[in-house]
Design a protein around this motif. Structure first.
Motif, mmCIF file in Angstrom:
data_model
loop_
_atom_site.group_PDB
_atom_site.id
_atom_site.type_symbol
_atom_site.label_atom_id
_atom_site.label_comp_id
_atom_site.label_asym_id
_atom_site.label_seq_id
_atom_site.Cartn_x
_atom_site.Cartn_y
_atom_site.Cartn_z
ATOM 1 N N PRO A 150 0.821 -1.198 0.000
ATOM 2 C CA PRO A 150 0.000 0.000 0.000
ATOM 3 C C PRO A 150 0.855 1.248 0.000
ATOM 4 O O PRO A 150 1.879 1.334 0.679
ATOM 5 N N ALA A 151 0.419 2.232 -0.760
ATOM 6 C CA ALA A 151 1.154 3.488 -0.812
ATOM 7 C C ALA A 151 1.096 4.215 0.516
ATOM 8 O O ALA A 151 2.009 4.943 0.878
ATOM 9 N N GLY A 152 0.012 4.044 1.271
ATOM 10 C CA GLY A 152 -0.091 4.701 2.560
ATOM 11 C C GLY A 152 0.939 4.204 3.555
ATOM 12 O O GLY A 152 1.485 4.964 4.335
ATOM 13 N N ASN A 153 1.218 2.885 3.557
ATOM 14 C CA ASN A 153 2.232 2.353 4.455
ATOM 15 C C ASN A 153 3.614 2.885 4.108
ATOM 16 O O ASN A 153 4.426 3.161 4.977
ATOM 17 N N GLN A 154 3.888 2.999 2.809
ATOM 18 C CA GLN A 154 5.171 3.533 2.376
ATOM 19 C C GLN A 154 5.324 4.981 2.810
ATOM 20 O O GLN A 154 6.386 5.397 3.281
ATOM 21 N N ALA A 155 4.264 5.789 2.654
ATOM 22 C CA ALA A 155 4.337 7.190 3.067
ATOM 23 C C ALA A 155 4.461 7.316 4.580
ATOM 24 O O ALA A 155 5.145 8.203 5.081
ATOM 25 N N ALA A 156 3.786 6.417 5.317
ATOM 26 C CA ALA A 156 3.875 6.479 6.780
ATOM 27 C C ALA A 156 5.270 6.120 7.259
ATOM 28 O O ALA A 156 5.738 6.650 8.263
ATOM 29 N N ALA A 157 5.952 5.192 6.545
ATOM 30 C CA ALA A 157 7.300 4.811 6.948
ATOM 31 C C ALA A 157 8.300 5.936 6.723
ATOM 32 O O ALA A 157 9.387 5.911 7.284
ATOM 33 N N MET A 158 7.951 6.909 5.882
ATOM 34 C CA MET A 158 8.851 8.017 5.593
ATOM 35 C C MET A 158 8.677 9.177 6.556
ATOM 36 O O MET A 158 9.395 10.173 6.455
ATOM 37 N N GLN A 159 7.744 9.094 7.481
ATOM 38 C CA GLN A 159 7.479 10.189 8.400
ATOM 39 C C GLN A 159 8.349 10.084 9.643
ATOM 40 O O GLN A 159 8.742 8.995 10.061
ATOM 41 N N PRO A 160 8.676 11.215 10.257
ATOM 42 C CA PRO A 160 9.488 11.172 11.483
ATOM 43 C C PRO A 160 8.731 10.557 12.644
ATOM 44 O O PRO A 160 7.501 10.641 12.725
ATOM 45 N N VAL A 161 9.482 9.927 13.526
ATOM 46 C CA VAL A 161 8.922 9.293 14.717
ATOM 47 C C VAL A 161 9.268 10.177 15.921
ATOM 48 O O VAL A 161 10.433 10.512 16.148
ATOM 49 N N VAL A 162 8.244 10.540 16.675
ATOM 50 C CA VAL A 162 8.403 11.435 17.830
ATOM 51 C C VAL A 162 8.254 10.615 19.106
ATOM 52 O O VAL A 162 7.305 9.835 19.247
ATOM 53 N N GLN A 163 9.192 10.778 20.033
ATOM 54 C CA GLN A 163 9.149 10.074 21.309
ATOM 55 C C GLN A 163 9.443 11.043 22.441
ATOM 56 O O GLN A 163 10.265 11.955 22.290
ATOM 57 N N TRP A 164 8.767 10.826 23.551
ATOM 58 C CA TRP A 164 9.052 11.619 24.742
ATOM 59 C C TRP A 164 10.328 11.108 25.392
ATOM 60 O O TRP A 164 10.554 9.903 25.490
ATOM 61 N N ALA A 165 11.158 12.005 25.858
ATOM 62 C CA ALA A 165 12.390 11.654 26.560
ATOM 63 C C ALA A 165 12.103 11.651 28.055
ATOM 64 O O ALA A 165 12.171 12.695 28.719
ATOM 65 N N TRP A 166 11.763 10.493 28.570
ATOM 66 C CA TRP A 166 11.291 10.423 29.957
ATOM 67 C C TRP A 166 12.423 10.611 30.968
ATOM 68 O O TRP A 166 12.187 11.114 32.071
ATOM 69 N N LEU A 167 13.641 10.215 30.640
ATOM 70 C CA LEU A 167 14.735 10.370 31.599
ATOM 71 C C LEU A 167 15.031 11.834 31.908
ATOM 72 O O LEU A 167 15.088 12.215 33.084
ATOM 73 N N PRO A 168 15.232 12.713 30.913
ATOM 74 C CA PRO A 168 15.437 14.125 31.270
ATOM 75 C C PRO A 168 14.215 14.771 31.900
ATOM 76 O O PRO A 168 14.350 15.672 32.737
ATOM 77 N N ILE A 169 13.014 14.316 31.520
ATOM 78 C CA ILE A 169 11.809 14.851 32.165
ATOM 79 C C ILE A 169 11.815 14.509 33.652
ATOM 80 O O ILE A 169 11.530 15.354 34.514
ATOM 81 N N ALA A 170 12.152 13.245 33.959
ATOM 82 C CA ALA A 170 12.223 12.843 35.368
ATOM 83 C C ALA A 170 13.349 13.565 36.093
ATOM 84 O O ALA A 170 13.213 13.913 37.281
ATOM 85 N N ALA A 171 14.472 13.815 35.389
ATOM 86 C CA ALA A 171 15.595 14.507 36.026
ATOM 87 C C ALA A 171 15.234 15.925 36.424
ATOM 88 O O ALA A 171 15.828 16.481 37.361
ATOM 89 N N MET A 172 14.259 16.531 35.740
ATOM 90 C CA MET A 172 13.832 17.885 36.098
ATOM 91 C C MET A 172 12.645 17.888 37.053
ATOM 92 O O MET A 172 12.567 18.732 37.951
ATOM 93 N N VAL A 173 11.710 16.956 36.877
ATOM 94 C CA VAL A 173 10.467 16.982 37.660
ATOM 95 C C VAL A 173 10.677 16.429 39.059
ATOM 96 O O VAL A 173 10.171 16.987 40.051
ATOM 97 N N VAL A 174 11.416 15.327 39.184
ATOM 98 C CA VAL A 174 11.570 14.684 40.502
ATOM 99 C C VAL A 174 12.277 15.597 41.503
ATOM 100 O O VAL A 174 11.795 15.771 42.638
ATOM 101 N N PRO A 175 13.415 16.228 41.171
ATOM 102 C CA PRO A 175 14.009 17.151 42.163
ATOM 103 C C PRO A 175 13.110 18.326 42.509
ATOM 104 O O PRO A 175 13.105 18.792 43.662
ATOM 105 N N LEU A 176 12.331 18.806 41.519
ATOM 106 C CA LEU A 176 11.409 19.900 41.822
ATOM 107 C C LEU A 176 10.333 19.450 42.807
ATOM 108 O O LEU A 176 9.999 20.176 43.760
ATOM 109 N N ALA A 177 9.801 18.245 42.621
ATOM 110 C CA ALA A 177 8.805 17.732 43.565
ATOM 111 C C ALA A 177 9.409 17.526 44.949
ATOM 112 O O ALA A 177 8.776 17.839 45.975
ATOM 113 N N LEU A 178 10.642 17.007 44.987
ATOM 114 C CA LEU A 178 11.298 16.841 46.291
ATOM 115 C C LEU A 178 11.563 18.172 46.966
ATOM 116 O O LEU A 178 11.433 18.298 48.190
ATOM 117 N N LEU A 179 11.919 19.182 46.168
ATOM 118 C CA LEU A 179 12.172 20.502 46.752
ATOM 119 C C LEU A 179 10.902 21.089 47.362
ATOM 120 O O LEU A 179 10.923 21.634 48.471
#
Length: 292
Positions: A257-286
């Motif tokens: 399918p042409a749609g699958n081919q076009a979808a494979a060419m799109q960028p993949v976005v992911q959340w970076a949970w480690l840096p998020i935790a590195a900023m949020v956890v010390p703030l919550a502890l503070l």
């Protein structure tokens, strides 16, 4: 260490390259050293509530420095470009890269998704270009392109082309001079665009597609050669500007399918949970230490 013969046979486009700002790395290491010294001192001498608050505050700053200064970078490998920002990562296949340019920061232009008029534009947090660096690079290029005045007139003789003229003793090659005149952001964008061009040509050859015609782009081109690339909404644009290159891959008539081919060419976005935790956890502890 590889020998010169072995390293010459190695394809540079298959290696992993990491691009990041030198100032951010130096700032990060400096703060990490200061943070370790402060925490060790608090662990040895601190015994009260103020020491606990200070330790948590230092950990919070360390998390912010890690997420915003140390972690951001651009990684280029055989699969594509990975733009690592403080809280998000973008993985862009080479076939999805339509253009790379610099506007205050390195930008990666992606091919539009099916049904979209324009593709995404990803800004890199790691490699940025200040107006001062841009002006200095422009002044260096202008100074090199201006002819040097002569004190005494000399008879006019025919000179060989610049590319074939012999260099004097200690004179740098033109490619080296051009690299020195470009800022780090310009160099990063140019290298990414070059790798995208090579990956597209290799994918087109593997898929058996006919060449697009035209000669390969020269190594030295007018600045900014990587920023004047075409952006076609319905086609994959070639990085050299010699015409759009069809996207490699199986055609729709082969059962894929042409749609699958076009979808494979799109960028993949992911959340970076480690840096998020590195900023949020010390703030919550503070907040917990201060108000409880």
């Amino acid at each position: 260490m590889l020998s010169q013969q072995a390293s010459s046979r190695k394809d540079p486009d298959s290696e992993r390259e990491v691009f990041r700002g030198a100032g951010s790395a130096v700032l990060s290491w400096a703060w990490f050293v200061v943070a370790v010294i402060i925490l060790v001192d608090l662990a040895v001498q601190g015994r009260d509530h103020a020491a606990v608050v200070t330790a948590v505050f230092v950990l919070g700053i360390t998390g912010v420095v890690y997420a915003c200064a140390w972690r951001p970078k651009i990684v280029a490998d055989s699969g594509g470009i990975t733009v690592m920002n403080p809280v998000r990562d973008y993985q862009v296949p080479w076939t999805a890269v339509s253009k790379v340019d610099v506007v205050n920061a390195v930008r990666v232009h992606c091919e539009p998704a099916p049904g979209a008029a324009r593709g995404k534009v990803l800004y890199s947090w790691a490699v940025q270009s200040s107006p001062r660096a841009t002006r200095r690079a422009a002044l260096r290029r202008e100074a090199r392109n201006q002819p040097r005045p002569r004190l005494t007139p000399r008879p006019r003789v025919l000179q060989p082309p610049p590319s074939t003229a012999p260099r004097g003793y200690g004179e740098l090659p033109d490619s080296t001079k051009e690299a020195l005149e470009r800022s780090s952001a310009d160099f990063t964008a140019g290298r990414l665009a070059e790798r995208a061009q090579h990956a597209r040509r290799a994918a087109a050859r593997a898929a058996g597609l006919p060449p697009t015609g035209g000669q390969p782009a020269p190594t030295a081109q007018p600045e900014p050669w990587f920023a004047n690339l075409p952006e076609d909404a319905g086609q994959v644009a070639g990085v050299t500007g010699d015409g759009p290159t069809p996207a490699p891959g199986p055609a729709a008539g082969n059962g894929a399918p042409a749609g699958n081919q076009a979808a494979a060419m799109q960028p993949v976005v992911q959340w970076a949970w480690l840096p998020i935790a590195a900023m949020v956890v010390p703030l919550a502890l503070l907040l917990l230490v201060v108000f409880v």
